[in-house]
Structures are given as structure tokens and as C-alpha cells.
Design a protein around this motif. Structure first.
Motif, PDB file in Angstrom:
ATOM      1  N   GLU A 360      -8.579  -6.338  -3.103  1.00 26.85           N
ATOM      2  CA  GLU A 360      -9.836  -6.951  -2.699  1.00 26.85           C
ATOM      3  C   GLU A 360      -9.467  -7.904  -1.581  1.00 26.85           C
ATOM      4  OE1 GLU A 360     -12.132  -8.930  -5.849  1.00 26.85           O
ATOM      5  OE2 GLU A 360     -13.046 -10.034  -4.177  1.00 26.85           O
ATOM      6  N   LEU A 361     -10.137  -7.814  -0.468  1.00 28.53           N
ATOM      7  CA  LEU A 361      -9.679  -8.568   0.699  1.00 28.53           C
ATOM      8  C   LEU A 361     -10.820  -8.812   1.671  1.00 28.53           C
ATOM      9  CD1 LEU A 361      -9.648  -6.206   3.074  1.00 28.53           C
ATOM     10  CD2 LEU A 361      -7.683  -5.456   1.762  1.00 28.53           C
ATOM     11  N   SER A 362     -10.558  -9.669   2.654  1.00 28.38           N
ATOM     12  CA  SER A 362     -11.461  -9.728   3.791  1.00 28.38           C
ATOM     13  C   SER A 362     -10.619  -9.691   5.058  1.00 28.38           C
ATOM     14  CB  SER A 362     -12.333 -10.981   3.772  1.00 28.38           C
ATOM     15  OG  SER A 362     -11.913 -11.894   2.807  1.00 28.38           O
ATOM     16  N   GLY A 363     -11.188  -9.137   6.105  1.00 30.84           N
ATOM     17  CA  GLY A 363     -10.436  -9.016   7.343  1.00 30.84           C
ATOM     18  C   GLY A 363     -11.358  -8.649   8.486  1.00 30.84           C
ATOM     19  N   LYS A 364     -10.766  -8.563   9.654  1.00 28.78           N
ATOM     20  CA  LYS A 364     -11.531  -8.146  10.830  1.00 28.78           C
ATOM     21  C   LYS A 364     -11.468  -6.630  10.937  1.00 28.78           C
ATOM     22  CE  LYS A 364      -9.027 -10.400  13.889  1.00 28.78           C
ATOM     23  NZ  LYS A 364      -7.959 -10.845  12.971  1.00 28.78           N
ATOM     24  N   ALA A 365     -12.437  -6.042  11.601  1.00 25.87           N
ATOM     25  CA  ALA A 365     -12.411  -4.588  11.782  1.00 25.87           C
ATOM     26  C   ALA A 365     -11.090  -4.207  12.446  1.00 25.87           C
ATOM     27  CB  ALA A 365     -13.590  -4.146  12.633  1.00 25.87           C
ATOM     28  N   GLY A 366     -10.409  -3.230  11.879  1.00 22.51           N
ATOM     29  CA  GLY A 366      -9.145  -2.770  12.452  1.00 22.51           C
ATOM     30  C   GLY A 366      -7.921  -3.445  11.879  1.00 22.51           C
ATOM     31  N   ASP A 367      -8.104  -4.486  11.086  1.00 23.32           N
ATOM     32  CA  ASP A 367      -6.957  -5.140  10.433  1.00 23.32           C
ATOM     33  C   ASP A 367      -6.284  -4.163   9.473  1.00 23.32           C
ATOM     34  OD1 ASP A 367      -7.187  -7.541  11.650  1.00 23.32           O
ATOM     35  OD2 ASP A 367      -7.936  -8.642   9.894  1.00 23.32           O
ATOM     36  N   ARG A 368      -4.959  -4.132   9.517  1.00 25.42           N
ATOM     37  CA  ARG A 368      -4.238  -3.195   8.640  1.00 25.42           C
ATOM     38  C   ARG A 368      -3.526  -3.950   7.512  1.00 25.42           C
ATOM     39  NH1 ARG A 368      -1.433   2.018   9.165  1.00 25.42           N
ATOM     40  NH2 ARG A 368      -2.543   2.286  11.118  1.00 25.42           N
ATOM     41  N   PHE A 369      -3.751  -3.513   6.309  1.00 26.03           N
ATOM     42  CA  PHE A 369      -3.064  -4.049   5.126  1.00 26.03           C
ATOM     43  C   PHE A 369      -2.182  -2.935   4.583  1.00 26.03           C
ATOM     44  CE2 PHE A 369      -5.612  -7.921   4.475  1.00 26.03           C
ATOM     45  CZ  PHE A 369      -6.669  -7.660   5.331  1.00 26.03           C
ATOM     46  N   THR A 370      -0.910  -3.209   4.445  1.00 23.20           N
ATOM     47  CA  THR A 370       0.018  -2.154   4.027  1.00 23.20           C
ATOM     48  C   THR A 370       0.701  -2.527   2.718  1.00 23.20           C
ATOM     49  OG1 THR A 370       0.388  -1.516   6.312  1.00 23.20           O
ATOM     50  CG2 THR A 370       2.081  -0.865   4.727  1.00 23.20           C
ATOM     51  N   LEU A 371       0.732  -1.571   1.803  1.00 25.26           N
ATOM     52  CA  LEU A 371       1.373  -1.785   0.495  1.00 25.26           C
ATOM     53  C   LEU A 371       2.520  -0.823   0.338  1.00 25.26           C
ATOM     54  CD1 LEU A 371      -1.750  -1.836  -1.841  1.00 25.26           C
ATOM     55  CD2 LEU A 371      -0.076  -3.688  -1.687  1.00 25.26           C
ATOM     56  N   ARG A 372       3.731  -1.346   0.150  1.00 30.10           N
ATOM     57  CA  ARG A 372       4.877  -0.496  -0.214  1.00 30.10           C
ATOM     58  C   ARG A 372       5.185  -0.746  -1.674  1.00 30.10           C
ATOM     59  NH1 ARG A 372       9.411  -2.642   2.552  1.00 30.10           N
ATOM     60  NH2 ARG A 372      10.577  -0.736   2.207  1.00 30.10           N
ATOM     61  N   HIS A 373       5.567   0.292  -2.363  1.00 32.36           N
ATOM     62  CA  HIS A 373       5.749   0.196  -3.814  1.00 32.36           C
ATOM     63  C   HIS A 373       7.208   0.399  -4.203  1.00 32.36           C
ATOM     64  CE1 HIS A 373       1.610   1.345  -2.984  1.00 32.36           C
ATOM     65  NE2 HIS A 373       1.263   0.871  -4.165  1.00 32.36           N
ATOM     66  N   GLY A 374       7.674  -0.347  -5.177  1.00 31.78           N
ATOM     67  CA  GLY A 374       9.038  -0.162  -5.674  1.00 31.78           C
ATOM     68  C   GLY A 374       9.127  -0.544  -7.149  1.00 31.78           C
ATOM     69  N   GLU A 375      10.124   0.021  -7.819  1.00 30.84           N
ATOM     70  CA  GLU A 375      10.269  -0.263  -9.251  1.00 30.84           C
ATOM     71  C   GLU A 375      11.036  -1.542  -9.522  1.00 30.84           C
ATOM     72  OE1 GLU A 375      10.882   3.538 -11.791  1.00 30.84           O
ATOM     73  OE2 GLU A 375      12.217   3.626 -10.073  1.00 30.84           O
ATOM     74  N   VAL A 376      11.939  -1.869  -8.597  1.00 30.60           N
ATOM     75  CA  VAL A 376      12.827  -3.015  -8.840  1.00 30.60           C
ATOM     76  C   VAL A 376      12.999  -3.795  -7.538  1.00 30.60           C
ATOM     77  CG1 VAL A 376      14.174  -2.115 -10.794  1.00 30.60           C
ATOM     78  CG2 VAL A 376      14.787  -1.444  -8.478  1.00 30.60           C
ATOM     79  N   LEU A 377      13.567  -4.977  -7.662  1.00 34.98           N
ATOM     80  CA  LEU A 377      13.939  -5.766  -6.491  1.00 34.98           C
ATOM     81  C   LEU A 377      15.452  -5.723  -6.376  1.00 34.98           C
ATOM     82  CD1 LEU A 377      11.646  -8.898  -7.023  1.00 34.98           C
ATOM     83  CD2 LEU A 377      11.190  -6.845  -5.652  1.00 34.98           C
ATOM     84  N   ASP A 378      15.966  -5.867  -5.190  1.00 28.81           N
ATOM     85  CA  ASP A 378      17.427  -5.879  -5.048  1.00 28.81           C
ATOM     86  C   ASP A 378      17.941  -7.302  -5.299  1.00 28.81           C
ATOM     87  OD1 ASP A 378      17.070  -7.401  -2.785  1.00 28.81           O
ATOM     88  OD2 ASP A 378      17.480  -5.771  -1.377  1.00 28.81           O
ATOM     89  N   GLY A 379      19.257  -7.468  -5.118  1.00 25.50           N
ATOM     90  CA  GLY A 379      19.882  -8.751  -5.438  1.00 25.50           C
ATOM     91  C   GLY A 379      19.290  -9.913  -4.657  1.00 25.50           C
ATOM     92  N   GLU A 380      18.669  -9.618  -3.528  1.00 20.97           N
ATOM     93  CA  GLU A 380      18.109 -10.706  -2.720  1.00 20.97           C
ATOM     94  C   GLU A 380      16.619 -10.871  -2.939  1.00 20.97           C
ATOM     95  OE1 GLU A 380      19.601  -9.892   1.274  1.00 20.97           O
ATOM     96  OE2 GLU A 380      21.426 -10.855   0.493  1.00 20.97           O
TER      97      GLU A 380
END
Ligand code: BGC
Length: 888
Positions: A360-380
Motif C-alpha cells: 500500500e503506497l502513494s507516489g507520483k505517476a511513473g514512480d517505480r517500487f521494486t521488491l526483491r525476495h529472499g529467504e535469508v539475510l547474509d552475514g552483513e
């Protein structure tokens, strides 16, 4: 004492099936009611269509509650039926009628289908070269989802309206601006070249008098989208574009039926779903939305005509959905963690799930929201995606710039616990809400178990979640990387566990059709089902390895034991025979050397590897034994002796080839002893000696397990059977590598594919194969429910007509509370240790008894106020509630 009550009514193993695949459906129910020795002496079952009685069984003197076959007026297509049942108890007292359930007959015959397959005209991508290496070029291979629509008018409101729908690919169906159902990933995965399932929806309330519009969004899914790991042929396994089949029946008050079907009158357009693909994810450009496209009055003048066509190589056979649909089941709020090095923002949903994130978000026309998915986080603390291999698992939302906007992808799912959200300039995490939606086949959850130890409770939760995350149309190995196949050994080792967690009866009936269709003409079952996307360059499917190809025999046997349902065994019996013949013909010396194909052995074991021919031959003993039993179930008494003789010959060959006089087995691995012991391959003296070797192997490994996929399931049951349940508990409670507890100590919320998916010393295992959501090692679950809680099936009385209760008490665990909704009703078991005494409370449902086997004779047995005569360690109890005290 309360009245007996029929509960959990099921038709074709469904609460409410949307269509039938057989002319006479089967009915089941369970019973509820307190008091002792309660049983059903008679039943009466009534099936109606509206007020019209189609079948009244009359009072039938029978204790049977399962697989009652319909025997009324001939059922025809497109019927909505209701049914109910009442029962009489042991004293002939009648129950009330059960709450009525319903079922639909669906379109029972091919000739009922007047709809035609429609799709956008097929345009081949121009100038594409085959990828030169294993690289994966999404920009070019992704295709937009297709919108299809049609207006129609009715003179009056129908009294009943039903939509029958299917797709080659995936669909969402809309009527007059609303979705007809919230199922996702429909119609599910089958071998679309042979068979596809359809769904039926009651849309009576959605059709109006006058102008109406029906619309469908179709996506690629398993049909033409990317499935599997072979990047040279990532997609198009069944065809090149998704297609729709839709038939709406409108029934009017005067009995007239009008049909609206998919045909040349529909038009098509592309819209905001730029692409939506299992492995890639979805890109959605909200600026391209077409408000009102599923409503009357929408201007579709610029839409294209659809193509009406016959799918290649032939139109698939249509079947009603055999299992409950995939749905969004549980939601998790995203918790903000930190800003990533990439500039994105990391969120934690707290649970590794299969599904997608709603934004759920608000933005300007053309704004891009990108979601990358992962199961775990690395050491950092950065998102770790290397183990996803070619699964890009990235969703993009491009805003339209109109107030609060909502996004949820449609035809993709990811395996993830964490996401990294990249925001457009000027946007802050405070402006965005993220919700993780878990999806899976919405099968009834049938068990719960809590114990005195948090680690074990987490293990139970991890097992349940790996099952949820991998029950998406077929039982898959994993939901995240470019794989997600119905691997058969993973399923067979886990199936007994799975059957506690959920009612898997309908789901297996569906998957068994996939297995049957994948079987090769020479009798070989396959490694995966459906089989096409694995090794798409082979002309035929990949035949099953030992333990993999054997899965159907094991699954059929377990289905019989758990549900007491012969139909699946009878239906597929000849296929099982063909598989055994395939093995026997190739191995006249009774050692399983040939026809072992990819012979994976005890896949992913740690420590010394087990001899593969030994593992394969042990499995042959198992399946020959099971075939002798299944032949009896299928009414093929003539074959019983054949399989008994075969099992005997294979046992002898196994002993001659792999076992020395001291009971030592070739390879000297835990799995070698586990298989030989659990499959009862050895005569008693060698059995005893092999048991001692197993304990020695555990000592040598400092009390650690060393098994892979095939061995793991037998560890705790075998240790318990050979009189060392405390050693089984040692393994359960271990928290050092390798163990279940080790992964939990690292924060696992699902079962890992590898014992060493991550270790302190070595970090992540190979990126090539390191899933954090593979249920195979969760096979320990069956021991927790069947042995620790003591709720096991009884081979002599399938379908839980009798329960084998052999609980295993352990002070370290302290207490447990468990229940299982068996086909006969709810079974409960709770024990608690205080000092040297266990108090064990149990409930045995009506029409059911329990064979109790305890480590020591109970000190007392009470039922309510009544005290029962003392018994030895083994006894039989009838239905009712009991409290036993047992010295430990
Ligand atoms: C899968 C499995 C499967 C195995 C066969 C793997 O890639 O993820 O779980 O059983 O291959 O060896």
C-alpha cells in the motif's frame, strides 16, 4: 453422555466439491459424542437437489462412515446438490441431521462443453536468438497478461447462475466488476497436453437483469511461463500463450437455460500486467489500468478479436478440480529492519512463506517500487538471493499517482521471509505498508501439537510451514528457486507427516492423476510429476530413481491406511504392477542394479555415503511387501503370493550381497541399518545385530544423525522400535550440527534442504542447491505425532477405526498436548510428567478403539469418576475419555 453427532461431512474428500469426476460420488463423515463405547449402529443419508430428493438411503444397519457410494437417481451435469446424514448409536438412539453440505456435479461429460478455447492471436517474438549460455534474459521472454471480455444481456435475473472455467495458464474471472472467487493459481498444474482441471463458481448473485460483462485475466503460469531449472528452455513447456475456457449457465425461473461461452465474440487486450511469471515475478504499470473493463459500458472498441483454436497437440481432457484451491491463507506484517547497501530497504515478515507481498503506497505517476525476495539475510544483513539460481523473484509496481494505491501480484509467487524494497526518489519507507500473503492449497488443518520445549514447538511449526509453502497445486520440493517440481521422493518420505498436518486425501487423489499421466509406457514412474519441464530436451520424461519412482506404491499404501479408502488403490493398481514389473524385468538376480536411472541414493546425506545398490534393493523389498498388501486391498488375491515370493527373493539377494554374519551392512552407514531394520529385511538374529550396529554408528557420530532424504524418516521410529527411544529423543533434542535443532538455533522458520545449509564455519552451502524450505527432513514429524503423542494408524484397521497408541514419554520434553482429526473423529493425547509418574489423558472418538502399548503397566486407568480394572502394559480401550497414570 451426549448424543452421537455426524461431523466433518465430506464428499469425494471435499467439504464441498465443485464438480464430480465419477457418476456416483462417495460420502464420508466422522462422529462426535462423549461417553464410552459409543458407536454407530445405523445411518441414513439423504441427497437432494433443491427440494427434490435424489437419494434416501433409508436406515442402513451399518457402522460404516466411509466411502458410502451414492445410489440414487442418475446425477446429471450442472446440478447443485445438498446432502446430510443422521446416525443411530449403540442403543439405537437417533442423532439429529448433520448440517447439510453441498456438492456440484459440474460438467460431467465432454459433450457438455460448448465453450471453445480462446486466446490472443499468437505472435511469435521477432528476431530472438536462443540464449548462448545458461543466462536468463527476462526482458525479452516476459509477456503481458491478457485481458479477455464479453458483454452479454439478460432479459430477467436468472434464479441460478454457474460459471465453469479453466485456462491453459492461470486465470482470474470477473463478473460485473468483481472477482468471482479469491482462489489463486487456478486452474492449477497438470500435464496440459493431457488433462486440465476446471472450477465451478456459483455466480447467481452477480448476474443482473439487463447488461452484464464477464472478463478474465489470463497469465502464463505452468503452461507457458518459466518453470524449472533448464534455462535453455525456461518456458513454453506446454504451449506459447495462455488461453481461456469459460461457460456460464444461466437458469431462469421457467427452467430455461441460457449459456454464455468463450467463443469468437470475446475481445482481448493487454493492460497493466506487463508480465507475471513464477520465476521472474510481476511488473505492474498502474498507468495502463483500464478502469471498468469487466463492467458493462466499457469502451472496448479498440480491443482485438480473440482467436478460437484447438490446443496442440489435442485439446486436453477436462476434469473437475480434485482438491481445494490454492488461496491466500495467512498474512504477515513486514517489519522494517534497515537500509541495504543497494539503497533499498529490508523488511522481515518473521516467517519463511510461499506467496507474495501486498503493497500500500502513494507516489507520483511513473514512480517505480521494486521488491526483491529472499529467504535469508547474509552475514552483513543483506538480502541473500544466490540460492534462488535463475529465479529473479522481483516484483515492480509503477504508480499511477492517484492517492493511496494497492498492489498485489497475480500470477507469480516467491519463497521468502525477507524483501528488499527499492523506493523511487522522494519516497520514504514511512509511506509504504507491506503485507506478506502466504498461499497454498487450502486443505483442512487436522492436527496440532504443543510440547514442553520451545525448540520442539518451533520444529513442529517449521514442518507445518514447509508443508504449507510446498503444497501449491502439487507437492513441490521447494517454492523459491528455479525448481518447484513435484519431486516424488521428497513427498513420499514426508507423506505420513503431511497426513497429520492436513487432510491430504483430495490433494493426493489429484497428484496421483499427475503421477499416472507421467508414467512411461514401459511402466516407469517418473522422478517428478507433472514431468514435462524437467529436462525438457528429453523426448520422454525422466524415469524415477529408487525411492523416487517407488513413491506411488508408498503413497497408495499410506492413503489406504490413513483414510481407509480403497478407490485410489483400485484405480491405480495396474500402474503399480507395471512399475514392479519394470524393476523385476530389469533385475533377474533380484539385486536392483538396472533401471535405477538417476539413482540419487540417500540424497544429501552427511558423513559416509550409503551404497546405492543397497539402498535401491532395500526399497525393492519395501515396495514388493507393500504390493503384496495392496493386492489384497485391490481385491487381487491372485497377486499376493507373487509379491510375497518376489519380496522373499529380494530379501535373500540383499542379505547375500550386503550383509555379513555379524549383521554388518555394506557401507556401514546409519541409513543402511535404518532401511534394513524398518523394512524388516533381516531374520531376527541379524536384525538384532544390525540394531547394535546402528547404535554404534550413532556413537561414532557422537550422537548425531548422518542420513539424507531417504534415511531421515526412519531414524526416530527405528530407534524407538529397537528399544532405544531415549536415543531417538537425543536426536530430536540435539542442537549441534547436524540436527533439526541446529537449523532452529540459526533462526529457521521452515525445514532446510541441507543439514549444513548454513554453518558457522563454512557459511552458506553451495549456491547451486541450498533451499531453506524443503520439507523432506521434516519427516521426523510422523514420529512426533505417531509415537511421541501416540496417535498412530493401525494397519489392521485402516482409516483410524483403531488407533495404535504407543506414546513415548521423556522427562526432557516434560509434557505434550496433541490432537488429530482422524477420518473417524478427533483423537486427543496429552501427557505430563511429574516426578516419576506420567499422567496421560486421551480421547478416542466414537466408532473407534485404541490398542494401547505402554512401556510399563499403568498404575491406574480412570474414565470420569470410574476407575477401570488394572491391566498390563498393553490393553484395548473403547471410545471415550481416559486418564492413565504410568510409572516411568
Ligand atoms: C530437488 C530435490 C530432489 C532432488 C533429486 C533436487 O534438485 O530439490 O528435492 O528430490 O533434486 O535428487
Amino acid at each position: 453422555m451426549t448424543k452421537l453427532r455426524p461431523i466433518a461431512l465430506r464428499c469425494e474428500h471435499h467439504a464441498a466439491p465443485m464438480g464430480l469426476n465419477r457418476p456416483a460420488p462417495r460420502f464420508d463423515w466422522a462422529l462426535d459424542g462423549d461417553g464410552h463405547n459409543r458407536c454407530q449402529s445405523a445411518y441414513r443419508l439423504v441427497v437432494k437437489a433443491g427440494e427434490n430428493v435424489l437419494w434416501d438411503s433409508g436406515k442402513v444397519q451399518s457402522s460404516r462412515t466411509r466411502q458410502i457410494e451414492y445410489a440414487g437417481e442418475v446425477l446429471v451435469s450442472d446440478m447443485h446438490c445438498t446432502w446430510t446424514v443422521m446416525v443411530w448409536d449403540e442403543e439405537d438412539a437417533a442423532s439429529d441431521w448433520a448440517d447439510a453440505q453441498h456438492f456440484r456435479t459440474g460438467l460431467m461429460h465432454p459433450k457438455d462443453w460448448r465453450a471453445q478455447w480462446i486466446a490472443r492471436y499468437f505472435v511469435l517474438p521477432a528476431g530472438r536468438e536462443a540464449p548462448a549460455d545458461n543466462s536468463y534474459d527476462n526482458r525479452w521472454q516476459a509477456r503481458p497478461a491478457d485481458h479477455l471480455r464479453r458483454d452479454f444481456a439478460t432479459v430477467e435475473r436468472p434464479v441460478r447462475a454457474t460459471a465453469y472455467v479453466s485456462a491453459l495458464g492461470l486465470y482470474e474471472l470477473y463478473l460485473n466488476g468483481a472477482r468471482v472467487d479469491d482462489a489463486v493459481m487456478a486452474p492449477g498444474w497438470t500435464d496440459y497436453h493431457q488433462r486440465v482441471e476446471y472450477q465451478s463458481y456459483d455466480v447467481t448473485d452477480m448476474v443482473v437483469a439487463g447488461a452484464n460483462t464477464i472478463g478474465a485475466l489470463v497469465g502464463e503460469g505452468w503452461y507457458s511461463g518459466r518453470v524449472g531449472h533448464n534455462q535453455r528452455r525456461a518456458g513454453n513447456h506446454y504451449g506459447g500463450r495462455p488461453a481461456l475456457l469459460c461457460q456460464v449457465h444461466l437458469e431462469y425461473a421457467d427452467g430455461r437455460i441460457e449459456t454464455i461461452v468463450s467463443d469468437g465474440q470475446w475481445t482481448t487486450s493487454q493492460g497493466p500486467v506487463c508480465y507475471s511469471d513464477f520465476l521472474m515475478g510481476e511488473q505492474y504499470d498502474a498507468r495502463l489500468e483500464m478502469p471498468g473493463w469487466t463492467e458493462p459500458g466499457f469502451d472496448a472498441s479498440r480491443w482485438q478479436p480473440v482467436e478460437v483454436f484447438a490446443p496442440d497437440p489435442r485439446p486436453p481432457h477436462l476434469e473437475a478440480s480434485r482438491a481445494p484451491q490454492v488461496r491466500e491463507t495467512v498474512r504477515f506484517e513486514g517489519r522494517y529492519l534497515r537500509q541495504a547497501k543497494t539503497g533499498g530497504h529490508i523488511y522481515d515478515f518473521g516467517q519463511n512463506i510461499a506467496g507474495f507481498v501486498a503493497l500500500e503506497l502513494s507516489g507520483k505517476a511513473g514512480d517505480r517500487f521494486t521488491l526483491r525476495h529472499g529467504e535469508v539475510l547474509d552475514g552483513e544483513g543483506e538480502l541473500y538471493v544466490a540460492n534462488l539460481r535463475h529465479a529473479v523473484a522481483t516484483d515492480h509496481y509503477i504508480a499511477k499517482g492517484e492517492g493511496r494505491e494497492h498492489f498485489k501480484p497475480r500470477f507469480t509467487f516467491h519463497g521468502f521471509r525477507y524483501v528488499e524494497l527499492t523506493l523511487p526518489d522522494g519516497s520514504s519507507p514511512d509511506d509504504v505498508t507491506l503485507t506478506g500473503n502466504a498461499i497454498h492449497n487450502d486443505l483442512p488443518l487436522t492436527a496440532s501439537m504443543r510440547t514442553g520445549l520451545d525448540m520442539v514447538n518451533q520444529l513442529l511449526s517449521n514442518i507445518e510451514w514447509s508443508q504449507r509453502d510446498n503444497f501449491i497445486s502439487v507437492p513441490t520440493d521447494c517454492p523459491q528457486r528455479d525448481e518447484r517440481y513435484g519431486w516424488s521422493a521428497d513427498a513420499q518420505v514426508f507423506w505420513k507427516t503431511a497426513g497429520y498436518v492436513m487432510d491430504v486425501s483430495a490433494f493426493l487423489e489429484k497428484w496421483f492423476e499427475d503421477i499416472a499421466e507421467a508414467q512411461l509406457p514401459d511402466g516407469a514412474f517418473t522422478d517428478v510429476a507433472p514431468s514435462k519441464p524437467l529436462n525438457p530436451y528429453r523426448i520422454t520424461a525422466q524415469p524415477g530413481a529408487p525411492g523416487w519412482g517407488d513413491a506411488p506404491v508408498i503413497l497408495a499404501w499410506q492413503h489406504w491406511l490413513r483414510y481407509g479408502d480403497r478407490a485410489l488403490v483400485e484405480k491405480h493398481y495396474d500402474r503399480l504392477v507395471a512399475w514392479l514389473k519394470h524393476i523385476a524385468d530389469a533385475n533377474p538376480d533380484h539385486l536392483r542394479i538396472n533401471a535405477v536411472y538417476n539413482n540419487y541414493g540417500d540424497w544429501l546425506s552427511v558423513g559416509p555415503a550409503s551404497d546405492r545398490t543397497m539402498v535401491a534393493t532395500a526399497y525393492w523389498v519395501l515396495v514388493a511387501d507393500l504390493m503384496a498388501k495392496l493386492s489384497g486391498v485391490a481385491g487381487r488375491a491372485d497377486m499376493v503370493a507373487h509379491y510375497k515370493a518376489q519380496a522373499k527373493a529380494v530379501r535373500a539377494a540383499f542379505i547375500a550381497a550386503f550383509v555379513d554374519d555379524d549383521g554388518r551392512i555394506t557401507g556401514d552407514t546409519q541409513t543402511a541399518y535404518l532401511l534394513a531394520l524398518d523394512f524388516a529385511i533381516l531374520p531376527s538374529d541379524l536384525h538384532r545385530k544390525a540394531a547394535a550396529h546402528l547404535l554404534r554408528k550413532l556413537d561414532e557420530a557422537e550422537g548425531h544423525l548422518q542420513t539424507g532424504f531417504l534415511g531421515v524418516k526412519h531414524l526416530c521410529p527405528v530407534l524407538s522400535d529397537i528399544g532405544s527411544p531415549q536415543r531417538a529423543y537425543d536426536l530430536l533434542l540435539n542442537e549441534t550440527y547436524p540436527s533439526w535443532g541446529f537449523s532452529i538455533a540459526q533462526g529457521a522458520t521452515t525445514i532446510w534442504e541441507r543439514w549444513d545449509g548454513w554453518t558457522r564455519e563454512n557459511g552458506f552451502q553451495s549456491v547451486n542447491m541450498n533451499s531453506f524450505n524443503h520439507y523432506a527432513y521434516g519427516a521426523v514429524g510422523e514420529w512426533l505425532y505417531a509415537r511421541v503423542a501416540g496417535i498412530d494408524w493401525d494397519e489392521d484397521a485402516p482409516g483410524f477405526s483403531s488407533i495404535r497408541m504407543r506414546p513415548l514419554f521423556d522427562k526432557r520434553l516434560g509434557w505434550i498436548e496433541a490432537h488429530y482429526d482422524a477420518p473417524t473423529g478427533r483423537i486427543e493425547s496429552a501427557w505430563r510428567i511429574a516426578g516419576e509418574i506420567v499422567t496421560w489423558d486421551i480421547r478416542i472418538p466414537p466408532n473407534c478403539s485404541a490398542r494401547i502399548e505402554l512401556p510399563r503397566a499403568p498404575l491406574s486407568i480412570h474414565s470420569g469418576e470410574a476407575s477401570l480394572p488394572s491391566t498390563g502394559p498393553t490393553t484395548t480401550l473403547d471410545s471415550g475419555r481416559y486418564t492413565l497414570t504410568i510409572p516411568i
